[in-house]
Design an enzyme around this catalytic site. Sequence first.
Site, PDB file in Angstrom:
ATOM      1  N   GLU A   1       2.739  -7.099   8.605  1.00 10.12           N
ATOM      2  CA  GLU A   1       3.196  -5.908   8.881  1.00 10.12           C
ATOM      3  C   GLU A   1       5.030  -5.689   7.505  1.00 10.12           C
ATOM      4  O   GLU A   1       5.013  -4.098   7.536  1.00 10.12           O
ATOM      5  CB  GLU A   1       3.691  -5.366  10.362  1.00 10.12           C
ATOM      6  CG  GLU A   1       2.724  -5.470  11.073  1.00 10.12           C
ATOM      7  CD  GLU A   1       1.692  -4.658  11.193  1.00 10.12           C
ATOM      8  OE1 GLU A   1       0.590  -5.283  11.598  1.00 10.12           O
ATOM      9  OE2 GLU A   1       1.719  -3.709  10.663  1.00 10.12           O
TER      10      GLU A   1
ATOM     11  N   ASP B   1      -8.634   0.433 -24.380  1.00 14.71           N
ATOM     12  CA  ASP B   1      -9.184   0.299 -22.932  1.00 14.71           C
ATOM     13  C   ASP B   1      -9.208   2.015 -22.462  1.00 14.71           C
ATOM     14  O   ASP B   1      -8.342   2.497 -23.073  1.00 14.71           O
ATOM     15  CB  ASP B   1      -7.680  -0.371 -22.428  1.00 14.71           C
ATOM     16  CG  ASP B   1      -7.666  -2.522 -22.749  1.00 14.71           C
ATOM     17  OD1 ASP B   1      -8.885  -2.749 -23.201  1.00 14.71           O
ATOM     18  OD2 ASP B   1      -6.771  -2.850 -23.078  1.00 14.71           O
TER      19      ASP B   1
ATOM     20  N   ARG C   1      -1.967  -9.931 -20.494  1.00 13.47           N
ATOM     21  CA  ARG C   1      -3.558  -9.390 -21.620  1.00 13.47           C
ATOM     22  C   ARG C   1      -2.505  -8.180 -22.513  1.00 13.47           C
ATOM     23  O   ARG C   1      -2.467  -8.601 -23.587  1.00 13.47           O
ATOM     24  CB  ARG C   1      -4.851  -8.798 -21.178  1.00 13.47           C
ATOM     25  CG  ARG C   1      -4.907  -7.613 -20.164  1.00 13.47           C
ATOM     26  CD  ARG C   1      -6.095  -7.043 -20.103  1.00 13.47           C
ATOM     27  NE  ARG C   1      -6.885  -6.654 -21.036  1.00 13.47           N
ATOM     28  CZ  ARG C   1      -7.302  -6.157 -21.335  1.00 13.47           C
ATOM     29  NH1 ARG C   1      -6.505  -4.731 -21.075  1.00 13.47           N
ATOM     30  NH2 ARG C   1      -7.730  -5.960 -22.442  1.00 13.47           N
TER      31      ARG C   1
ATOM     32  N   PRO D   1       0.731  -1.085  -0.440  1.00 12.56           N
ATOM     33  CA  PRO D   1      -0.231   0.116   0.002  1.00 12.56           C
ATOM     34  C   PRO D   1       0.900   1.246   0.277  1.00 12.56           C
ATOM     35  O   PRO D   1       0.457   2.110  -0.366  1.00 12.56           O
ATOM     36  CB  PRO D   1      -0.467  -0.020   1.248  1.00 12.56           C
ATOM     37  CG  PRO D   1       0.255  -1.047   2.021  1.00 12.56           C
ATOM     38  CD  PRO D   1       0.604  -1.914   1.491  1.00 12.56           C
TER      39      PRO D   1
HETATM   40  N1  JAB Z   1      -2.945  -1.669  -1.609  1.00 12.13           N
HETATM   41  C1  JAB Z   1      -1.964  -3.398  -2.280  1.00 12.13           C
HETATM   42  S1  JAB Z   1      -1.106  -3.303  -3.634  1.00 12.13           S
HETATM   43  C2  JAB Z   1      -1.560  -3.573  -0.594  1.00 12.13           C
HETATM   44  C3  JAB Z   1      -0.614  -4.882  -0.060  1.00 12.13           C
HETATM   45  C4  JAB Z   1      -0.957  -4.697   0.782  1.00 12.13           C
HETATM   46  N2  JAB Z   1      -1.770  -4.611   1.442  1.00 12.13           N
HETATM   47  O1  JAB Z   1      -2.441  -4.097   0.549  1.00 12.13           O
END
Ligand code: JAB
Length: 250
Positions: A119, A176, A161, A92
Amino acid sequence: MRLDVVTIFPEYLEPLNVSLVGKARARGQLDVHVHDLRGWAYDRHNTVDDTPYGGGPGMVMKTGPWGDALDQTLADGYEGGAHGPVLVVPTPSGRPFTQELAVELSERPWLIFTPARYEGIDRRVVDEYATRMPVYEVSIGDYVLAGGEAAVLVVTEAVARLLPGVLGNAESHRDDSFAPGAMANLLEGPVYTKPPEWRGRGIPDVLLSGHHGKIARWRRDEAFRRTAAHRPDLIERCDPAAFDKKDREI
Ligand SMILES: NC(=S)c1ccno1
């Protein structure tokens, strides 16, 4: 293209055996290897995590198993290795995964995915392999998952793809959402198919007109309308010149 995935949940990657990616593997367009990280955990509990230095909640994935797993994966070598592998770390805290990034990754011969759990992975793992190959830390969205495996599925499909011959119609990804060109940064508009009427709902007349120029303009206008409604942030990135050119083409 070769893909390697190192994970503590190999079964999570089963979907890579079906549909578009599965067919690409069967045709030899994609060579996928999924590795269980616990195969490189040498204590009797197959431990792959430990408490974080500095304290705090949760656990951190240990350097040892990851280092041994990645070293062995790389030792497999790969004829496409002339350009070398890249490490793809779903997190994330990564850069947004976009169609543009999918195109960039689709041009690499070898992707090695390291989806984390808990984590995250001890930072020294990425720092170590960043000395040996490009590292792409990517996020599929501003939310936190229990692990990166779902992101591996998303990235793999978006990249696969784009590989030559994987999509039946080579033109399919020309229009796309987010594809380069005049429609770049525009969301795809609505699509319709038979029957011509369903529960009193018909088809936009222009799509039945057979006038390709008018149809192209309608699709572009609908894409613009949808983008303005759902992603106004993209509108400013549209290339007006491309639109003018598109109009001349029409
Ligand atoms: N948003 C992503 S890529 C992610 C990986 C693990 N947790 O959220």
